[in-house]
Design a protein around this motif. Structure first.
Motif, PDB file in Angstrom:
ATOM      1  N   UNK A 548       0.841  -1.203   0.000  1.00 34.00           N
ATOM      2  CA  UNK A 548       0.000   0.000   0.000  1.00 34.00           C
ATOM      3  C   UNK A 548       0.870   1.243   0.000  1.00 34.00           C
ATOM      4  N   UNK A 549       1.855   1.285   0.908  1.00 34.75           N
ATOM      5  CA  UNK A 549       2.721   2.472   1.002  1.00 34.75           C
ATOM      6  C   UNK A 549       3.582   2.616  -0.240  1.00 34.75           C
ATOM      7  N   UNK A 550       3.982   1.489  -0.835  1.00 34.91           N
ATOM      8  CA  UNK A 550       4.764   1.573  -2.080  1.00 34.91           C
ATOM      9  C   UNK A 550       3.926   2.195  -3.195  1.00 34.91           C
ATOM     10  N   UNK A 551       2.660   1.766  -3.317  1.00 31.67           N
ATOM     11  CA  UNK A 551       1.781   2.336  -4.348  1.00 31.67           C
ATOM     12  C   UNK A 551       1.513   3.813  -4.090  1.00 31.67           C
ATOM     13  N   UNK A 552       1.369   4.186  -2.806  1.00 28.67           N
ATOM     14  CA  UNK A 552       1.058   5.576  -2.487  1.00 28.67           C
ATOM     15  C   UNK A 552       2.221   6.504  -2.815  1.00 28.67           C
ATOM     16  N   UNK A 553       3.460   6.131  -2.408  1.00 27.72           N
ATOM     17  CA  UNK A 553       4.555   7.085  -2.638  1.00 27.72           C
ATOM     18  C   UNK A 553       5.013   7.064  -4.087  1.00 27.72           C
ATOM     19  N   UNK A 554       4.636   6.028  -4.870  1.00 28.37           N
ATOM     20  CA  UNK A 554       4.991   5.985  -6.292  1.00 28.37           C
ATOM     21  C   UNK A 554       3.985   6.736  -7.152  1.00 28.37           C
ATOM     22  N   UNK A 565      -3.540  -2.510  -9.705  1.00 30.35           N
ATOM     23  CA  UNK A 565      -2.113  -2.733  -9.436  1.00 30.35           C
ATOM     24  C   UNK A 565      -1.898  -3.355  -8.061  1.00 30.35           C
ATOM     25  N   UNK A 566      -2.657  -2.868  -7.051  1.00 29.85           N
ATOM     26  CA  UNK A 566      -2.448  -3.355  -5.688  1.00 29.85           C
ATOM     27  C   UNK A 566      -2.822  -4.841  -5.589  1.00 29.85           C
ATOM     28  N   UNK A 567      -3.977  -5.242  -6.127  1.00 27.49           N
ATOM     29  CA  UNK A 567      -4.397  -6.645  -6.054  1.00 27.49           C
ATOM     30  C   UNK A 567      -3.422  -7.537  -6.810  1.00 27.49           C
ATOM     31  N   UNK A 568      -3.011  -7.113  -8.020  1.00 26.29           N
ATOM     32  CA  UNK A 568      -2.094  -7.950  -8.808  1.00 26.29           C
ATOM     33  C   UNK A 568      -0.743  -8.110  -8.113  1.00 26.29           C
ATOM     34  N   UNK A 569      -0.214  -6.998  -7.533  1.00 26.07           N
ATOM     35  CA  UNK A 569       1.059  -7.089  -6.803  1.00 26.07           C
ATOM     36  C   UNK A 569       0.925  -8.024  -5.603  1.00 26.07           C
ATOM     37  N   UNK A 595     -10.222   3.374  -7.269  1.00 31.58           N
ATOM     38  CA  UNK A 595      -9.352   3.793  -6.167  1.00 31.58           C
ATOM     39  C   UNK A 595     -10.096   3.630  -4.851  1.00 31.58           C
ATOM     40  N   UNK A 596      -9.347   3.171  -3.837  1.00 27.97           N
ATOM     41  CA  UNK A 596      -9.923   3.045  -2.504  1.00 27.97           C
ATOM     42  C   UNK A 596      -9.021   3.755  -1.514  1.00 27.97           C
TER      43      UNK A 596
END
Length: 703
Positions: A548-554, A565-569, A595-596
Motif C-alpha cells: 500500500x505504502x509503495x503504491x502511495x509514494x509511487x 495494481x495493488x491486487x495484482x502485486x 481507487x480506494x
C-alpha cells in the motif's frame, strides 16, 4: 517457478525480441570532424543547413552545449535567409535536445512554435511531426491526458494520407512510447484497430508479422496467455509462409517463452530447437538467444546439466561477436542460473563480475536497475549459505538503489516544476510591467488634460487625479499581497507533498526490513514446521501493508490506492511465497479498476491475503492440473461499498464446518476485520466442489 520469477528469468531475452520497432531511422555514425570542416567553405544554404542539423543531432547524446550551439546557428541561418523550413527544423532540434535533458516545458514551447509555422505554410508532414513531439514531451512530463490527445491528433493527420503503411507506422510509433512505459492497455488501444487493415493488399507483410508479434507480447505481459499464444502462432505461420526467417525465429522464441510461463516447457523446448535449425541455415541468426532459450527450457524441466551446457554455449558465442553489454548480460544470466540450481560459488563470481562491469557502462540509470537486481540475487546466495549478515547488507543495497532511481525521477520532476514556476513568474512580471506602462501612459494623458483644464477647473482635476492614484496604489498593494500569499501557499503545498511521499517511503522501507529480519530469523535457527509457517504468514501480512505504502509514494495521490495494481502485486507476492509448495495453482481475477482510501485498503489487503493463503494451503492437498483460485472484486457507486469473493475448485470445507467456531487465527482475523467495517461474510455453497468466501461491506468513509 512463479510467474513473476519466470518473467525475471527471461529479462535478458524478451526485451530484445518482443518489441523490435520496424520504424524510424537507424542510428548512423556521423563524421563530425569532416562536416565541421565544410562549414568553413562557401556552401549553398540548403547544404549548410543540413550540415548544421547533422552536427546538432550528433552532439545531442554527447554534449548538450555543442548540440544547442549548432541548433542556434541553424536558427540564425533561417533568420538571415528568412527561410521558414530552416526555422522549423531548428525548433524541432531544440525540442529534441530539451526532451533528452528532460526539460519538457521548453521542449513543448519549441515544438508548439514549429507546429504553428508548419500549419501556416501548409506543411502537413511537419504539422504531424509537431503533434507527435508534443505528445512525447507531455508523456515525459507525466501529463497522460494531454499526451493521449496529441497522439490522436497526430494520427488523425496521418489518416488523411492514402498510404496504409505510413498509417500503420504512425500507430506503431505511438504504441511503442506506451510500451516503453509499460502502459500496455493504452498501447493496445492504438494497435488493435490496425487488425482491420490486415486484408489490405498494400500493407507490407513485415508490418503484419510485427503487429501480430507486438500484440502477442502485450497479452503475454498482462497475463492473457491464451490470446498471446494465438497471436504468436499467427507470427510463425505468416513468417514461414512468406519465408521471413528473422521474424520466424523471433515468433518461435516468444511463443516458447509463453509456454514456459504456462508450465509447458516440453513445447517450449521443441520450438527453440526448431528455431535453432532455422538459425543455422540463416548464418546463425539470433543463435545466442536461441541457446539461452533452450537453457531456460531445460532448467524448467530440471535437466540442469543440459541447461548449463546451452547457457555456456551462449556465453561463448556472445564473447566472439557480441557487444560489451551483451557479454555482461550473458554473464548475469548464467550467474542467475547457478543461483537457481544452488551453485552459489559460481553464481556469486559471475554476479560480482557483472556488477563491476555494469558500473562502468555509460547508461547510469540502466546500470542502477541491473545492479539492483544483482544485489537482490547476491542476498539470496548469502541467505542460502546462512550468511544472514551479508544477505541483509546486499538486500539493503538492493533497496537503496531502487530508492535512488525513484529519487532521481522525483528530483527531475521537481526541477521541471521549478522551471515551469520560473517561466510563469517571468510572465507575471512582464504583465505587471505592461500594466505599469499603461498606467504611466494614462497618467501622461491626465497631465495634459490637467494643464488644458486648469483655466476651467484645476482644483477639481487635481482631486480626481488624487483619487485615481490612491485607488491604483491600493489595488497594486492588494495584487502584490495576493501574489505573495499564493507563492507561499504553493511552496508549502510542495513541501507537504514531499513530506507525505517521504513518510510513505520510510514506512514501506521499515516494513520491508521487518520482513527481511523475520526471514533471517526463520533461517538462523531450527524450528518446527508450524513456527516457520507462522513466520511466513506474518511476512505475507507485512508485505500486504508495505505494498500500500509503495503504491502511495509511487503515485501522485497519497490518500488512495489503485485497486488493479495493488491486487495484482499482492497476488504475485503470495504466489512467490508458496513457490516451494509444488502446486501448479492458476489464478483468475476480475478486479474492477478504481481507487480506494488507505483506511479501507489495509483491512481489505489483509482479508485478501488470509483468504488466498488459506485456499493455497488447504484447498489443494494433492497436486491438480486444473487447480484454480478465483478473485472477484466489485465496488459500488463512488466507492461506498464493495463485494469481494475468493473461491477455489479444491477439496472444499468439511461437513458441518462452522466458521464462527473455527480456531483458525487467519479466519478469526478476517471475521474481526469484517465486523470492524460493519460488513458481512458468508461461506457460499459451491455445488460440492471447492470453497467460496463472499464479503460485502457498505463503508461511507471509503468515498
Amino acid at each position: 517457478m512463479t510467474l513473476a520469477k519466470k518473467r525475471t528469468f527471461l529479462k535478458c531475452l524478451v526485451p530484445f525480441l518482443l518489441f523490435i520497432i520496424p520504424i524510424g531511422l537507424q542510428a548512423q555514425s556521423i563524421p563530425i570532424d569532416s562536416i565541421k570542416k565544410t562549414l568553413k567553405l562557401k556552401l549553398a544554404d540548403t547544404v549548410r543547413a543540413n550540415n548544421l542539423e547533422k552536427l546538432s543531432i550528433a552532439y545531442t547524446k554527447k554534449n548538450t552545449d555543442s548540440a544547442l550551439f549548432f541548433a542556434q546557428q541553424l536558427m540564425d541561418l533561417s533568420a538571415k535567409r528568412n527561410n521558414v523550413d530552416f526555422r522549423i527544423r531548428a525548433l524541432f532540434q531544440f525540442g529534441h535536445i530539451y526532451r533528452k535533458e528532460k526539460n519538457y516545458p521548453l521542449a513543448i514551447q519549441k515544438d508548439s512554435l514549429a507546429g504553428l509555422l508548419a500549419r501556416k505554410i501548409g506543411d502537413t508532414e511537419n504539422e504531424e511531426n509537431s503533434l507527435m513531439y508534443l505528445a512525447l514531451s507531455h508523456l515525459g512530463n507525466d501529463d497522460q491526458s494531454l499526451a493521449f490527445d496529441y497522439f490522436n491528433r497526430a494520427l488523425s493527420v496521418k489518416e488523411s494520407y492514402k498510404n496504409t503503411n505510413e498509417q500503420v507506422i504512425a500507430h506503431m510509433k505511438v504504441a511503442s512510447q506506451y510500451l516503453d512505459l509499460q502502459k500496455y492497455d493504452i498501447a493496445l488501444k492504438f494497435l488493435l484497430p490496425l487488425l482491420e487493415k490486415m486484408d489490405n493488399k498494400d500493407l507490407s507483410v513485415i508490418f503484419k508479422i510485427r503487429l501480430y508479434n507486438w500484440i502477442g507480447g502485450i497479452y503475454k505481459e498482462i497475463g492473457e496467455l491464451e490470446k498471446s499464444i494465438t497471436f504468436f502462432e499467427k507470427v510463425i505461420h505468416l513468417s514461414r509462409k512468406e519465408s521471413q526467417y528473422r521474424e520466424l525465429i523471433i515468433g518461435s522464441l516468444n511463443l516458447a517463452g509463453v509456454f514456459r510461463i504456462s508450465g509447458d516447457s516440453e513445447k517450449a523446448l521443441k520450438l527453440a530447437f526448431d528455431a535453432l535449425d532455422v538459425s543455422r541455415e540463416q548464418n546463425h541468426l539470433f543463435e545466442q538467444n536461441i541457446l539461452k532459450s533452450i537453457g531456460y527450457s531445460y532448467s524448467e524441466l530440471k535437466e540442469y546439466d543440459n541447461a548449463e551446457g546451452y547457457f555456456l554455449q551462449a556465453a561463448e558465442l556472445v564473447k566472439k561477436d557480441g557487444t560489451v553489454y551483451d557479454i555482461i548480460n550473458a554473464d548475469c544470466s548464467l550467474g542467475e542460473f547457478y543461483v537457481k540450481v544452488g551453485k552459489f560459488d559460481k553464481g556469486k563470481r559471475l554476479l560480482e563480475k557483472s556488477k563491476e562491469d555494469f558500473s562502468k557502462l555509460d547508461n547510469l540509470r540502466k546500470s542502477k536497475n541491473l545492479i539492483s537486481q544483482i544485489y537482490k540475487s547476491l542476498s539470496k546466495i548469502d541467505s542460502g549459505r546462512n550468511d544472514y549478515k551479508s544477505s541483509l547488507y546486499h538486500y539493503k543495497k538492493h533497496i537503496e538503489l531502487k530508492d535512488s532511481i525513484a529519487l532521481d525521477e522525483q528530483k527531475q520532476e521537481i526541477a521541471n516544476l521549478e522551471i515551469a514556476y520560473e517561466s510563469d513568474k517571468k510572465d507575471r512580471e512582464i504583465r505587471l510591467l505592461s500594466t505599469k506602462n499603461e498606467v504611466q501612459r494614462l497618467k501622461a494623458g491626465q497631465d495634459r488634460n490637467l494643464r488644458i483644464g486648469l483655466a476651467i477647473g484645476g482644483a477639481l482635476a487635481l482631486l480626481l487625479l488624487g483619487v485615481t492614484y490612491s485607488k491604483y496604489r491600493a489595488k497594486k498593494r492588494a495584487l502584490t499581497t495576493i501574489a505573495e500569499q499564493k507563492t507561499a501557499i504553493e511552496e508549502k503545498s510542495r513541501e507537504n507533498e514531499m513530506l507525505v511521499r517521504e513518510i510513505h517511503h520510510r514506512v514501506k522501507n521499515n516494513l520491508q526490513i521487518t520482513s527481511s529480519l523475520l526471514n533471517a530469523h526463520a533461517h538462523s535457527s531450527k524450528h518446527d514446521a508450524r513456527v516457520d509457517e507462522i513466520i511466513q504468514e506474518s511476512q505475507n501480512r507485512i508485505r500486504s501493508m508495505a505494498l500500500i505504502h509503495q503504491n502511495l509514494y509511487s503515485s501522485n495521490n497519497f490518500s488512495k490506492v489503485e485497486t488493479t495494481n495493488y491486487f495484482n502485486d499482492l497476488i504475485d507476492n503470495l504466489r512467490e511465497s508458496y513457490v516451494d509448495e509444488n502446486k501448479n495453482v492458476r489464478f483468475e481475477s476480475d478486479i474492477q479498476p478504481g481507487e480506494i482510501k488507505m483506511d479501507l485498503a489495509v483491512p481489505l489487503g489483509l482479508m485478501l491475503n488470509e483468504l488466498v493463503t488459506n485456499a493455497f494451503k488447504y484447498a489443494f492437498r494433492e497436486p491438480r492440473v486444473d487447480a484454480t483460485i478465483t478473485i472477484d472484486f466489485k465496488m459500488g457507486q463512488e466507492g461506498k461499498s464493495f463485494d469481494l469473493k475468493v473461491s477455489d475448485n479444491g477439496s472444499g470445507m468439511p461437513d458441518g464446518f462452522d466458521m464462527d467456531a473455527s480456531g483458525s487465527f487467519g479466519l478469526q482475523m478476517v471475521r474481526g476485520l469484517v465486523v470492524q467495517l460493519k460488513g458481512n461474510i458468508v461461506l457460499e455453497k459451491t455445488n460440492g466442489q471447492g470453497t467460496c468466501f463472499h464479503i460485502s461491506v457498505n463503508y461511507p468513509k471509503a468515498a
